[in-house]
Design an enzyme around this catalytic site. Structure first.
Site, PDB file in Angstrom:
ATOM      1  N   ARG A  29       0.876  -1.171   0.000  1.00 23.16           N
ATOM      2  CA  ARG A  29       0.000   0.000   0.000  1.00 23.16           C
ATOM      3  C   ARG A  29       0.907   1.212   0.000  1.00 23.16           C
ATOM      4  O   ARG A  29       1.759   1.342   0.857  1.00 23.16           O
ATOM      5  CB  ARG A  29      -0.972  -0.006   1.175  1.00 23.16           C
ATOM      6  CG  ARG A  29      -0.362   0.374   2.495  1.00 23.16           C
ATOM      7  CD  ARG A  29      -1.351   0.643   3.590  1.00 23.16           C
ATOM      8  NE  ARG A  29      -0.886   0.140   4.870  1.00 23.16           N
ATOM      9  CZ  ARG A  29       0.038   0.735   5.620  1.00 23.16           C
ATOM     10  NH1 ARG A  29       0.592   1.859   5.238  1.00 23.16           N
ATOM     11  NH2 ARG A  29       0.408   0.196   6.759  1.00 23.16           N
TER      12      ARG A  29
ATOM     13  N   HIS B 240      -1.854   3.644   6.458  1.00 27.71           N
ATOM     14  CA  HIS B 240      -2.751   2.531   6.777  1.00 27.71           C
ATOM     15  C   HIS B 240      -4.217   2.941   6.610  1.00 27.71           C
ATOM     16  O   HIS B 240      -4.989   2.287   5.918  1.00 27.71           O
ATOM     17  CB  HIS B 240      -2.488   2.059   8.201  1.00 27.71           C
ATOM     18  CG  HIS B 240      -3.533   1.136   8.713  1.00 27.71           C
ATOM     19  ND1 HIS B 240      -3.740  -0.110   8.171  1.00 27.71           N
ATOM     20  CD2 HIS B 240      -4.477   1.287   9.674  1.00 27.71           C
ATOM     21  CE1 HIS B 240      -4.755  -0.691   8.791  1.00 27.71           C
ATOM     22  NE2 HIS B 240      -5.217   0.137   9.702  1.00 27.71           N
TER      23      HIS B 240
ATOM     24  N   TYR C  31       7.570   3.959  10.302  1.00 28.72           N
ATOM     25  CA  TYR C  31       7.922   2.536  10.236  1.00 28.72           C
ATOM     26  C   TYR C  31       8.384   2.045   8.860  1.00 28.72           C
ATOM     27  O   TYR C  31       8.710   0.880   8.701  1.00 28.72           O
ATOM     28  CB  TYR C  31       6.755   1.677  10.751  1.00 28.72           C
ATOM     29  CG  TYR C  31       5.430   1.946  10.044  1.00 28.72           C
ATOM     30  CD1 TYR C  31       5.135   1.352   8.820  1.00 28.72           C
ATOM     31  CD2 TYR C  31       4.474   2.796  10.601  1.00 28.72           C
ATOM     32  CE1 TYR C  31       3.929   1.600   8.175  1.00 28.72           C
ATOM     33  CE2 TYR C  31       3.270   3.050   9.962  1.00 28.72           C
ATOM     34  CZ  TYR C  31       3.005   2.452   8.752  1.00 28.72           C
ATOM     35  OH  TYR C  31       1.822   2.696   8.112  1.00 28.72           O
TER      36      TYR C  31
HETATM   37  C1  LIG Z   1      -9.590  -7.972  15.620  1.00 31.46           C
HETATM   38  C2  LIG Z   1      -8.914  -6.707  15.256  1.00 31.46           C
HETATM   39  N1  LIG Z   1      -7.720  -6.408  15.816  1.00 31.46           N
HETATM   40  C3  LIG Z   1      -7.084  -5.264  15.519  1.00 31.46           C
HETATM   41  C4  LIG Z   1      -7.634  -4.373  14.646  1.00 31.46           C
HETATM   42  C5  LIG Z   1      -6.943  -3.040  14.373  1.00 31.46           C
HETATM   43  N2  LIG Z   1      -6.332  -3.035  13.075  1.00 31.46           N
HETATM   44  C6  LIG Z   1      -6.978  -2.539  12.007  1.00 31.46           C
HETATM   45  S1  LIG Z   1      -6.155  -2.784  10.619  1.00 31.46           S
HETATM   46  C7  LIG Z   1      -4.871  -3.537  11.398  1.00 31.46           C
HETATM   47  C8  LIG Z   1      -3.730  -4.068  10.613  1.00 31.46           C
HETATM   48  C9  LIG Z   1      -4.157  -5.028   9.569  1.00 31.46           C
HETATM   49  O1  LIG Z   1      -3.106  -5.382   8.765  1.00 31.46           O
HETATM   50  P1  LIG Z   1      -3.276  -6.364   7.549  1.00 31.46           P
HETATM   51  O2  LIG Z   1      -4.092  -7.538   7.939  1.00 31.46           O
HETATM   52  O3  LIG Z   1      -1.934  -6.633   7.019  1.00 31.46           O
HETATM   53  O4  LIG Z   1      -4.143  -5.545   6.492  1.00 31.46           O
HETATM   54  P2  LIG Z   1      -3.808  -4.160   5.790  1.00 31.46           P
HETATM   55  O5  LIG Z   1      -4.370  -3.104   6.683  1.00 31.46           O
HETATM   56  O6  LIG Z   1      -2.343  -4.064   5.636  1.00 31.46           O
HETATM   57  O7  LIG Z   1      -4.542  -4.187   4.520  1.00 31.46           O
HETATM   58  C10 LIG Z   1      -5.110  -3.584  12.762  1.00 31.46           C
HETATM   59  C11 LIG Z   1      -4.187  -4.142  13.766  1.00 31.46           C
HETATM   60  C12 LIG Z   1      -8.899  -4.712  14.082  1.00 31.46           C
HETATM   61  N3  LIG Z   1      -9.539  -3.909  13.221  1.00 31.46           N
HETATM   62  N4  LIG Z   1      -9.502  -5.881  14.387  1.00 31.46           N
END
Ligand SMILES: Cc1ncc(C[n+]2csc(CCOP(=O)(O)OP(=O)(O)O)c2C)c(N)n1
Ligand SMILES: [Mg+2]
Lengths: 370, 325
Positions: free
Chosen positions: A269, A273, A283
């Site tokens: 991406r 975020h 980071y």
């Molecule tokens: C159960 C849960 N834990 C934590 C979060 C907070 N959170 C939102 S996005 C994220 C990171 C997700 O990373 P990834 O799965 O790699 O997807 P990306 O955002 O990179 O598309 C976190 C920790 C959440 N939404 N749901």
């Protein structure tokens, strides 16, 4: 132990042999050159143009969404630039009646599956009308709880199988999401029930700030499917043709009754975020940003299509202009949607209101009519 | 003394405990390099190293299990759940495991774990990021549930929670992270768990509240003062166990009470406070004890949250009913 016995008992070698099988599947390289002639999908010229148009459109949608967010006119938004091939080429392999269980970043796929853009904007704004998917569109609202969509995809796929229709359920999460228990349970259940599901992990290298290496000791996320006994593949998520082929193959097998698949798409991406205060410079280095910018999915697909005489600047400008107009119209429509009321929310709780909600309904009705 | 926001006071408390007890560990999603999504752990990895302050894979259940396991090997864990709405992912670790260890091992193992987590509404988050779930936690015997409303309290209560030998759920209201600033001592200090704090003294009515609602209650108390009412505001600070002594003493003084919570009305902390008051001080009461709470829906989509959330006007309205009963 003699040497022979040692050979029979060498778990580290077993692991290495599995991991080494997961080479990244690619058709178009970074320069837009075909590196895997035999794998080129059977897409018509119109289809190739359509896929490119969707990717270009989505890049514009992303840019506009970011600026609308900055103007305070959008609300929650998770940027998508860099993931167009991963998102739209996987979606391109689906059929109309297939089910999509998206994560919060997977708005483009559900828009192309039939969620009107103005509703997608309302989802961003936190209005329940954005989650009211039109009848006949098999799309769920983007999932906020990371991983929850994976177990549910197993359920939808099992339902499809029991109904005997030739559809599939596709679901998306990220590299971070692949660490959740729900991820393992989802792929394992779908495998155990031989249900027609496609599990996509969009490995964009980071989960918020957490790099992929922190998530797991496994060399690839794709190999996790092996433990669940389901076919799994690692694909270049910046290569629309490879993503399309991998998803189409998974779909064909699912519809033939051969069960689920796991696909890891290697992507990135470009943006933060989400637009809620994330600062990627905390980071990520600009070196890694640049490294991935050089792999851009739209750039390489453009070169490929131009080489075939299917794409040019004028076509691209047309798509960009159309995107801008449609986005403007969709925002207007979202603006015109009546404000959401607490009484609406109360009415959406149960089929019939229990006494407490009935009382509270009356209280808020009075407040809201002031 | 320095002026600190609540988030700074929390970081400071973590720093004190990481410095003073080598068994303290801080971990969770994005708490390392990123310093947490709200920067509660800002700079701590740099100062104490990745062995003490570290990112985990993305899995709340894993984080909870890690805390249990680390307790068994003598560590004092302070995991962060990124938003408390994600607690359902770690419910078994909390309610099924952490809360029960001392009990099921006949008082031989204990779980000195403090789960920190942001919660609370009013900042337009996506779904599952703002829910007030303290009632759910308070219903689980074996846990303590702490909710500070000021930077000073946050630091002292967090240090006490970390030092406590039983599991504590420490909930930090999102809207209070940066909205209040006050003098906070730089050295380490503790505020006992299970002790409420009278944030404002009064004679005519007691308002019991916690978290953001303490501030809304104080605002309401000021308004009521203009109308000639002297209102006491008691910040519960620990919602499980309750500080019965302070609650009852206040009611016996004012003879009238309301209880305010941001959470939905059904089966919550406020109901529990009302029950304790009526069981223990019914003869002191000159009016029914009423509650101010959110309606019993799922936490609203952001566009409707401001009208959904209780505020000082709702408190005023209910306070007047009780004052004029
Ligand atoms: C159960 C849960 N834990 C934590 C979060 C907070 N959170 C939102 S996005 C994220 C990171 C997700 O990373 P990834 O799965 O790699 O997807 P990306 O955002 O990179 O598309 C976190 C920790 C959440 N939404 N749901
Ligand atoms: Mg990711």
């Amino acid at each position: 132990m003699g040497e022979k016995n040692l050979k029979q008992f060498d778990p580290a070698a077993t692991l290495a042999s599995i991991e080494n099988n997961f080479e990244m599947f690619q058709i178009l390289n970074e320069e837009g050159k075909v590196v895997n002639e035999e794998a080129i999908p059977n897409l018509s010229d119109e289809e190739l143009i359509e896929l490119m148009s969707r990717m270009v459109y989505t890049r514009i949608l992303d840019q506009r969404s970011i600026s609308l967010n900055r103007q305070g006119r959008l609300g929650f938004y998770a940027p998508t630039a860099g993931q167009e091939a991963s998102q739209l080429a996987s979606h391109f392999a689906l059929e109309k009646n297939d089910w999509i269980l998206p994560g919060y970043r997977d708005v483009p796929q559900i828009v192309y599956h039939g969620l009107p853009l103005w509703k997608a904007f309302l989802f961003s704004r936190g209005h329940f009308v954005g989650n009211q998917v039109p009848e006949g569109v098999n799309v769920l609202p983007p999932q906020i709880i990371i991983g929850a969509q994976f177990v549910q995809a197993a359920g939808v796929a099992l339902g499809i199988k029991k109904r005997g229709t030739a559809d599939v359920a596709i679901t998306y999460t990220g590299d971070g999401g692949s660490s959740q228990g729900d991820f393992y349970e989802g792929i394992n259940f779908a495998g155990a029930f031989k249900a027609p599901a496609i599990f996509i992990v969009q490995n964009n290298q980071f989960a918020i700030s957490t790099p992929r290496e922190v998530q797991t000791a496994a060399k690839t996320i794709a190999q996790k499917g092996i433990a669940a006994g389901i076919p799994s593949v690692l694909v270049d998520g910046m290569d629309p043709l490879a993503v399309y082929v991998a998803t189409k193959d998974a779909r064909d097998r699912a519809v033939r009754g051969e069960g689920p698949s796991l696909i890891e798409t290697m992507c990135y991406r470009y943006g933060p975020h989400t637009m809620s205060g994330d600062d990627p410079t905390r980071y990520r280095t600009s070196d890694i940003d640049n490294e991935w910018a050089a792999k851009d999915p739209i750039v390489r697909f453009r070169i490929y299509l131009e080489g075939k005489g299917l794409w040019n600047e004028q076509k691209e400008t047309e798509v960009i202009e159309r995107a801008k107009e449609e986005i403007k119209a969709a925002i207007k429509k979202a603006d015109e949607t009546p404000k959401q009321k607490v009484t609406d929310l109360i009415s959406n709780m149960y089929e019939e209101k229990p006494f407490n909600l009935q009382e509270q309904y009356e209280v808020f009705e009075a407040k809201e009519s002031k | 003394m320095a002026q600190m926001t609540m988030i700074q006071a929390i970081t400071d408390a973590l720093r004190c405990e990481l410095r003073d007890d080598e068994n303290v560990l801080v971990f969770g999603e994005d708490v390392g390099v990123n310093g947490g999504v709200f920067r509660a752990t800002e700079g701590l990895q740099k100062e104490f190293g990745v062995d003490r302050v570290f990112d985990t894979p993305l899995a709340e259940s894993g984080i909870g299990g890690l805390a249990v396991g680390l307790s068994l090997t003598g560590y004092r864990s302070v995991p962060e759940i990124q938003f408390f709405g994600f607690v359902y992912e770690v419910m078994d670790s909390i309610s099924g495991q952490l809360a029960r260890y001392r009990y099921r091992t006949g008082n031989t193992f204990n779980m000195p774990v403090t789960i920190r987590s942001p919660f609370g509404g009013g900042v337009h988050t996506p779904e599952m990021h703002s829910d007030s779930l303290e009632g759910l936690m308070a219903q689980q015997p074996g846990l303590k549930v702490v909710i500070p409303s000021t930077p000073y309290d946050a630091k002292g209560l967090l240090i006490s929670s970390i030092r406590d030998n039983d599991p504590v759920i420490f909930l930090e209201h999102l809207k209070l992270y940066r909205s209040v600033k006050e003098e906070v001592p730089e050295e380490s200090y503790t505020i006992p768990l299970g002790k409420a704090d009278v944030k404002r003294e009064g004679k005519d009515l007691s308002i019991f509240a916690y978290g953001l609602m303490v501030h809304e209650s104080l605002k309401a108390a000021q308004e009521l003062e203009k109308e000639g009412y002297s209102v006491e505001v008691v910040d519960l600070r620990t919602v499980q166990p309750l500080d019965i002594e302070t609650i009852i003493a206040s009611v016996e003084k004012t003879n009238r009470a309301i209880v305010v919570q941001e959470a939905q009305k059904q089966a919550g902390i406020a109901a529990n406070v009302v029950a304790e008051i009526t069981e223990r001080a019914i003869l002191s009461l000159e009016a029914p004890v009423l509650r101010v709470a959110a309606p019993d829906t799922i936490y609203p989509f952001p566009q409707a949250e401001n009208i959904w959330l209780p505020n000082y006007k709702d408190i005023l309205e209910t306070a007047k009913k009780v004052l004029t009963f």
